[in-house]
Scaffold this motif. Structure first.
Motif, PDB file in Angstrom:
ATOM      1  N   ALA A   1       0.799  -1.061   0.293  1.00  0.00           N
ATOM      2  CA  ALA A   1      -0.001  -0.024  -0.165  1.00  0.00           C
ATOM      3  C   ALA A   1       0.940   1.013   0.113  1.00  0.00           C
ATOM      4  CB  ALA A   1      -0.929   0.013   1.034  1.00  0.00           C
ATOM      5  N   GLN A   2       0.342   2.446  -0.681  1.00  0.00           N
ATOM      6  CA  GLN A   2       1.225   3.591  -0.305  1.00  0.00           C
ATOM      7  C   GLN A   2       0.910   4.425   0.595  1.00  0.00           C
ATOM      8  OE1 GLN A   2       1.147   5.962  -3.772  1.00  0.00           O
ATOM      9  NE2 GLN A   2      -0.012   4.618  -5.052  1.00  0.00           N
ATOM     10  N   TRP A   3       1.422   4.502   1.389  1.00  0.00           N
ATOM     11  CA  TRP A   3       1.518   5.898   3.032  1.00  0.00           C
ATOM     12  C   TRP A   3       1.415   7.406   2.496  1.00  0.00           C
ATOM     13  CZ3 TRP A   3      -0.368   5.906   7.315  1.00  0.00           C
ATOM     14  CH2 TRP A   3       0.588   5.863   8.768  1.00  0.00           C
ATOM     15  N   ARG A   4       0.741   7.985   2.506  1.00  0.00           N
ATOM     16  CA  ARG A   4       0.691   9.017   2.504  1.00  0.00           C
ATOM     17  C   ARG A   4       1.154  10.460   4.078  1.00  0.00           C
ATOM     18  NH1 ARG A   4      -0.835   9.898  -2.497  1.00  0.00           N
ATOM     19  NH2 ARG A   4      -0.070   8.301  -4.528  1.00  0.00           N
ATOM     20  N   GLU A   5       1.101  11.871   2.875  1.00  0.00           N
ATOM     21  CA  GLU A   5       0.865  12.528   3.869  1.00  0.00           C
ATOM     22  C   GLU A   5       0.046  12.931   4.471  1.00  0.00           C
ATOM     23  OE1 GLU A   5       4.264  14.134   5.345  1.00  0.00           O
ATOM     24  OE2 GLU A   5       4.953  12.788   3.756  1.00  0.00           O
ATOM     25  N   PRO A   6      -0.783  13.665   5.026  1.00  0.00           N
ATOM     26  CA  PRO A   6      -1.773  13.847   5.892  1.00  0.00           C
ATOM     27  C   PRO A   6      -2.644  14.596   5.194  1.00  0.00           C
ATOM     28  CG  PRO A   6      -0.357  14.895   7.291  1.00  0.00           C
ATOM     29  CD  PRO A   6       0.725  13.981   6.436  1.00  0.00           C
ATOM     30  N   GLY A   7      -4.100  14.589   5.146  1.00  0.00           N
ATOM     31  CA  GLY A   7      -5.043  15.157   4.602  1.00  0.00           C
ATOM     32  C   GLY A   7      -6.291  14.664   4.189  1.00  0.00           C
ATOM     33  N   CYS A   8      -7.277  15.484   3.399  1.00  0.00           N
ATOM     34  CA  CYS A   8      -8.728  15.002   3.040  1.00  0.00           C
ATOM     35  C   CYS A   8      -8.560  14.071   1.883  1.00  0.00           C
ATOM     36  CB  CYS A   8      -9.487  15.905   2.647  1.00  0.00           C
ATOM     37  SG  CYS A   8      -9.504  17.462   4.442  1.00  0.00           S
ATOM     38  N   SER A   9      -7.363  13.933   1.182  1.00  0.00           N
ATOM     39  CA  SER A   9      -7.656  13.408   0.222  1.00  0.00           C
ATOM     40  C   SER A   9      -8.845  12.654  -0.691  1.00  0.00           C
ATOM     41  CB  SER A   9      -6.490  12.133   0.326  1.00  0.00           C
ATOM     42  OG  SER A   9      -6.079  11.007   0.078  1.00  0.00           O
ATOM     43  N   MET A  10      -8.877  11.480  -0.863  1.00  0.00           N
ATOM     44  CA  MET A  10      -9.792  10.320  -1.695  1.00  0.00           C
ATOM     45  C   MET A  10     -10.320  10.792  -1.113  1.00  0.00           C
ATOM     46  SD  MET A  10      -9.809   7.182  -4.311  1.00  0.00           S
ATOM     47  CE  MET A  10      -7.804   7.542  -4.074  1.00  0.00           C
ATOM     48  N   CYS A  11     -10.676  11.252  -0.145  1.00  0.00           N
ATOM     49  CA  CYS A  11     -12.965  11.464   0.210  1.00  0.00           C
ATOM     50  C   CYS A  11     -13.280  13.204  -0.471  1.00  0.00           C
ATOM     51  CB  CYS A  11     -12.931  12.059   1.073  1.00  0.00           C
ATOM     52  SG  CYS A  11     -14.106  12.403   1.975  1.00  0.00           S
ATOM     53  N   VAL A  12     -12.925  13.524  -0.888  1.00  0.00           N
ATOM     54  CA  VAL A  12     -13.074  14.486  -1.322  1.00  0.00           C
ATOM     55  C   VAL A  12     -12.410  15.129  -2.628  1.00  0.00           C
ATOM     56  CG1 VAL A  12     -11.968  16.594  -0.413  1.00  0.00           C
ATOM     57  CG2 VAL A  12     -14.086  17.468  -1.180  1.00  0.00           C
ATOM     58  N   ALA A  13     -11.386  13.998  -2.330  1.00  0.00           N
ATOM     59  CA  ALA A  13     -10.501  14.387  -3.817  1.00  0.00           C
ATOM     60  C   ALA A  13     -10.774  15.504  -5.123  1.00  0.00           C
ATOM     61  CB  ALA A  13     -11.989  13.189  -4.920  1.00  0.00           C
ATOM     62  N   ILE A  14      -9.959  16.612  -4.479  1.00  0.00           N
ATOM     63  CA  ILE A  14      -9.733  17.892  -4.779  1.00  0.00           C
ATOM     64  C   ILE A  14      -8.204  18.242  -4.523  1.00  0.00           C
ATOM     65  CG2 ILE A  14     -11.915  18.780  -5.344  1.00  0.00           C
ATOM     66  CD1 ILE A  14     -11.646  20.931  -2.844  1.00  0.00           C
ATOM     67  N   ASN A  15      -7.066  17.056  -4.426  1.00  0.00           N
ATOM     68  CA  ASN A  15      -5.804  17.514  -4.037  1.00  0.00           C
ATOM     69  C   ASN A  15      -5.543  16.358  -5.395  1.00  0.00           C
ATOM     70  OD1 ASN A  15      -5.817  14.272  -3.227  1.00  0.00           O
ATOM     71  ND2 ASN A  15      -4.945  14.933  -1.534  1.00  0.00           N
ATOM     72  N   GLY A  16      -5.730  16.224  -6.296  1.00  0.00           N
ATOM     73  CA  GLY A  16      -4.696  15.062  -7.081  1.00  0.00           C
ATOM     74  C   GLY A  16      -5.045  13.647  -6.985  1.00  0.00           C
ATOM     75  N   ASP A  17      -5.787  13.195  -6.173  1.00  0.00           N
ATOM     76  CA  ASP A  17      -5.786  12.035  -5.208  1.00  0.00           C
ATOM     77  C   ASP A  17      -7.445  11.844  -5.483  1.00  0.00           C
ATOM     78  OD1 ASP A  17      -3.718  11.611  -3.955  1.00  0.00           O
ATOM     79  OD2 ASP A  17      -4.150  11.814  -1.567  1.00  0.00           O
TER      80      ASP A  17
ATOM     81  N   ARG B   1     -18.435  11.610  -6.190  1.00  0.00           N
ATOM     82  CA  ARG B   1     -17.633  11.957  -5.186  1.00  0.00           C
ATOM     83  C   ARG B   1     -15.943  11.999  -4.951  1.00  0.00           C
ATOM     84  NH1 ARG B   1     -18.317  15.677  -0.480  1.00  0.00           N
ATOM     85  NH2 ARG B   1     -16.330  14.762   0.817  1.00  0.00           N
ATOM     86  N   GLN B   2     -15.628  10.852  -5.571  1.00  0.00           N
ATOM     87  CA  GLN B   2     -13.967  10.531  -5.516  1.00  0.00           C
ATOM     88  C   GLN B   2     -13.259  10.487  -7.406  1.00  0.00           C
ATOM     89  OE1 GLN B   2     -14.183   6.397  -3.201  1.00  0.00           O
ATOM     90  NE2 GLN B   2     -12.784   7.808  -1.834  1.00  0.00           N
ATOM     91  N   GLY B   3     -14.093  11.485  -7.573  1.00  0.00           N
ATOM     92  CA  GLY B   3     -13.932  11.182  -8.929  1.00  0.00           C
ATOM     93  C   GLY B   3     -14.381  11.390  -9.978  1.00  0.00           C
ATOM     94  N   MET B   4     -15.119  12.095 -11.283  1.00  0.00           N
ATOM     95  CA  MET B   4     -16.372  11.969 -12.319  1.00  0.00           C
ATOM     96  C   MET B   4     -16.844  10.554 -12.499  1.00  0.00           C
ATOM     97  SD  MET B   4     -16.144  14.770 -14.729  1.00  0.00           S
ATOM     98  CE  MET B   4     -17.511  14.620 -15.989  1.00  0.00           C
ATOM     99  N   GLY B   5     -17.401  10.000 -12.295  1.00  0.00           N
ATOM    100  CA  GLY B   5     -17.387   8.580 -12.924  1.00  0.00           C
ATOM    101  C   GLY B   5     -17.360   8.066 -12.253  1.00  0.00           C
ATOM    102  N   SER B   6     -17.031   7.964 -10.631  1.00  0.00           N
ATOM    103  CA  SER B   6     -16.421   6.940 -10.282  1.00  0.00           C
ATOM    104  C   SER B   6     -17.433   6.529  -8.598  1.00  0.00           C
ATOM    105  CB  SER B   6     -15.684   8.050  -8.365  1.00  0.00           C
ATOM    106  OG  SER B   6     -16.069   9.203  -7.933  1.00  0.00           O
ATOM    107  N   ARG B   7     -16.890   4.865  -8.018  1.00  0.00           N
ATOM    108  CA  ARG B   7     -18.080   4.193  -7.968  1.00  0.00           C
ATOM    109  C   ARG B   7     -17.396   4.227  -6.488  1.00  0.00           C
ATOM    110  NH1 ARG B   7     -18.471   0.679 -13.365  1.00  0.00           N
ATOM    111  NH2 ARG B   7     -20.194   2.094 -14.260  1.00  0.00           N
ATOM    112  N   THR B   8     -18.098   4.442  -5.406  1.00  0.00           N
ATOM    113  CA  THR B   8     -17.926   5.038  -3.908  1.00  0.00           C
ATOM    114  C   THR B   8     -18.254   3.607  -3.083  1.00  0.00           C
ATOM    115  OG1 THR B   8     -17.094   6.928  -3.963  1.00  0.00           O
ATOM    116  CG2 THR B   8     -17.148   5.353  -1.720  1.00  0.00           C
ATOM    117  N   HIS B   9     -17.486   2.526  -2.609  1.00  0.00           N
ATOM    118  CA  HIS B   9     -18.497   1.496  -1.347  1.00  0.00           C
ATOM    119  C   HIS B   9     -18.234   2.313   0.322  1.00  0.00           C
ATOM    120  CE1 HIS B   9     -20.471  -1.096  -4.486  1.00  0.00           C
ATOM    121  NE2 HIS B   9     -19.059  -1.072  -4.293  1.00  0.00           N
ATOM    122  N   LEU B  10     -18.496   3.102   0.910  1.00  0.00           N
ATOM    123  CA  LEU B  10     -18.458   3.165   2.204  1.00  0.00           C
ATOM    124  C   LEU B  10     -18.038   1.874   3.002  1.00  0.00           C
ATOM    125  CD1 LEU B  10     -20.640   5.972   2.364  1.00  0.00           C
ATOM    126  CD2 LEU B  10     -17.970   6.029   1.393  1.00  0.00           C
TER     127      LEU B  10
END
Lengths: 202, 479
Positions: free
Chosen positions: B412-428, B447-456
């Motif tokens: 897995a990728q271990w990243r720096e803190p932030g909202c990241s792919m929840c709101v998906a406006i930081n490049g993730d 929500r996670q990018g155009m056409g994205s399919r999210t399962h919570l």
């Protein structure tokens, strides 16, 4: 803020239950200034435009609904994110009122703060009006805030409830800060007492 | 160290109050005839997307009334590969993060910038720093501000006009919402988490079930949760339509708060305690609505639609819209299934996924990462997996415990803190059509990018999906 008294306009039916603010304006536009000339396009963007920017067949793109200044929606309109950009996008398209059975609480409040009238009518009435709007494209709706009444395309009247203070805000186009500052003396008295009694907060 | 918090028993019914009312009433400056109350706001948190508020206020000649009660950190626009401002490529993302920093420097409010170890998601940082405390009113221009209710704080999300109102006046107009108590009793099964509880609650009351209400969570299953687990519950309250999701402070709360950097100390702690002790709802308090949930019946839960109310247990199948009597709900289900590319009757554990995201203000705290690591240990991911800690302090704690090695060794990728792919406006972002098992809070279309399919899902369920490539009951994989 533009006052809202009595307003007639073409209305468009939006048949999407739980239409969240991510649909009303996708998050990737949230960094844009609200006077961005492209702002009007951001409204319901991913429903209205394909990835290559060409228009979809979404109802808001169809003449005469393109002239609509009132939306008639389904349950839980504007749920989800608190983004006020959702209201900015509606206003960039000259939308002055949204009629729905229920609204997301934060979106509802954001509408009020910008002079955009959110009208709550029963699900059955919203449904009934949406059907009429599909059957008579370009039909108008009139909203009289003072009388708290909507006149549908069939000229039938529908009464609605609104918080008395919200009504005053909209009728007179009042902004919150100036209204709050009318209570400056009370605020200062409260603060003096509160700070003394709650030293642990400050 | 302190006297335990006890309920005030036998309070006369006429004077009895809920936890919410006690905090609300204490902050009322003036009430209008219409019932609108002007509330004093103790603290405001602010993130990068609101940086324009400062110049907008300045333009109309208004100043910041309580800069000392304002706490900022950039989270929405920070790339999770960037460690400092200049790592962000030139453009609107960088301008947004820089805009907040410049305002903080000019006005002089607390700002945890990207290089500060305390930097992170605003709803992780607030409680972590002791900025969030029981009995306060706390706002932020973000709907997930409900998170802080887990500490017995009256916290709620607001829009940007209200953000500016609080900046200029430290007050806000509110009407007292109706009250709802959700009591979750019984023992949660082994390997389940707060995420499964809150998804089950939303399934039960619906995405608009809490609209117009302040929710108080109570019951043995809530009491048994850690403070971090309670934050997951309060966080997703907004997905049930309610802005407030509050939990009475108890000994766990005090233990959590004590000694945090911005928490009171010495006599001030004692003063605060004297108030906090009286906060729990009176036994005789009456709620407008009561809901009961049995924790023992909860399964690991997966959402299948574009509203968090559309969820099922891992051993279930995708529901059939045809069996839904209400025509509007049926149409809503059908369009969700089309968007999600799912067929009714498909077993949930037969759904393949393309990506996994572990993070967000819902599930990026240390306990969330531990639960995920438990599943990752000795296994390898079979789909791209992103693990994003909620703050710099969560990140360093995870590294101290060796969790980062477990994630990295699993691929897995271990990243720096932030909202990241929840709101998906930081490049993730997901690519169109990609299916993601995500520990975030919204499965909305795009929500996670155009056409994205999210399962919570919960962190353990996300990790189980990462190592098997499909939804898998994490209880079968835990070591």
């Amino acid at each position: 803020m533009q006052p809202f008294r009595r307003f007639s306009a073409v209305a468009v039916p939006i048949d999407i239950p739980n239409c969240d603010t991510d649909q009303i304006i996708p998050a990737r536009f949230l960094r844009r200034a609200k006077d961005d000339p492209a702002y009007a396009r951001f409204l319901l963007h991913d429903l209205r435009f394909h990835a290559d920017d060409t228009e979809t067949s979404f109802i808001f793109n169809q003449i005469p609904y393109t002239n609509a200044q009132i939306l008639v929606c389904d349950i839980n309109w504007g749920c989800g994110s608190s983004r006020e950009a959702a209201v900015n996008a509606l206003m960039a398209n000259h939308i002055r009122a949204v009629i729905a059975p229920t609204f997301g609480d934060i979106h509802y409040s954001n509408c009020i703060k910008n002079g955009l009238l959110p009208v709550r009518l029963s699900a059955a009435n919203c449904n009934h009006i949406r059907i009429q709007l599909h059957e008579s494209p370009g039909a108008s709706i009139t909203i009289d805030l003072d009388k708290q009444a909507v006149s549908g395309p069939d000229r039938k009247g529908y009464m609605f409830d609104i918080d008395p203070m919200d009504k005053i805000r909209l009728l007179h186009g009042l902004d919150d800060i100036s209204m709050t500052l009318e209570h400056q003396a009370e605020i200062e008295a409260f603060e003096r007492d509160y700070r003394k009694k709650n030293r642990w907060i400050f | 160290m302190w006297e335990p918090i006890r309920k005030v028993v036998n309070a006369p019914r006429s004077h009895s109050k809920t936890l919410f009312e006690k905090i609300f009433d204490r902050h009322v400056i003036v009430t209008r005839e219409s019932g609108d109350a002007l509330l004093f706001i103790d603290r405001q948190l602010i993130h990068d997307l609101h940086y324009r508020s400062f110049e907008e206020l300045q333009a109309v000649g208004r100043t910041i009334r309580y800069p000392d009660q304002l706490f900022a950190t950039p989270d929405h626009s920070v790339p999770t590969t960037a460690k400092k401002l200049t790592d962000i490529p030139q453009g609107e993302m960088r301008d947004t993060v820089a805009g907040l920093q410049e305002a903080a420097e000019r006005i002089g409010f607390t700002h945890f910038d990207m290089t500060d170890p305390r930097h992170g998601i605003v709803h992780v940082v607030g409680p972590e720093q002791g900025i969030t405390l029981p009995g306060l009113t706390l706002v932020c221009g973000d709907s997930h501000t409900s998170t802080h209710g887990a500490l017995g704080c009256l916290s709620f999300g607001i829009g940007s006009t209200e953000v500016k109102h609080v900046l200029a006046t430290q007050t806000l107009w509110q009407r007292k919402p109706r009250s709802m108590r959700i009591t979750v009793d019984g023992t949660l099964g082994l390997g389940l988490s707060a995420k499964d509880i809150i998804l089950t609650i939303i399934r039960h009351i619906g995405a608009a079930g809490g609209t117009g209400y302040a929710i108080e969570y109570a019951g043995s299953a809530i009491r048994q949760l850690s403070i971090e687990g309670r934050m997951t519950i309060s966080n997703m309250t907004i997905e049930a339509g309610a802005r407030f999701g509050i939990i009475a402070p108890d000994d766990k709360t005090l233990e959590y708060v004590y000694g945090r950097p911005y928490a009171p100390t010495d006599e001030k702690w004692e003063e605060a305690m004297a108030y906090w002790r009286l906060l729990p709802s009176d036994d005789t308090a009456v709620f407008d609505k009561e809901i009961n949930i049995n924790a023992a019946a909860i399964e690991p839960t997966v959402t299948w639609g574009n509203s968090p109310q559309f969820c099922v247990g891992i051993s279930d199948v995708i529901p059939d819209p045809a069996s839904e009597a209400d025509l509007a709900t049926r149409a809503n289900m059908e369009s969700a299934l089309t968007y999600m590319d799912l067929l009714p009757g498909t077993p949930v554990n037969k759904i393949d996924i393309d990506r996994v995201f572990i993070g967000s203000c819902t599930n990026s705290r240390i306990e969330d990462l531990r639960q995920a690591a438990e599943v990752f240990k000795g296994r390898s991911v079979v789909v791209p997996t992103l693990v994003v800690p909620g703050s710099g302090l969560v990140k360093s704690e995870a590294e101290r415990e060796g969790l980062d090695r477990i994630f990295i060794n699993a691929g897995a990728q271990w990243r720096e803190p932030g909202c990241s792919m929840c709101v998906a406006i930081n490049g993730d972002v997901l690519s169109p059509g990609q299916r993601c098992a995500s520990t975030s809070n919204r499965n909305f279309q795009g929500r996670q990018g155009m056409g994205s399919r999210t399962h919570l899902v919960s962190p353990a369920m996300a990790a189980a999906a990462a190592v098997t490539g499909r939804f898998t009951d994490s209880r079968r994989l835990s070591s």
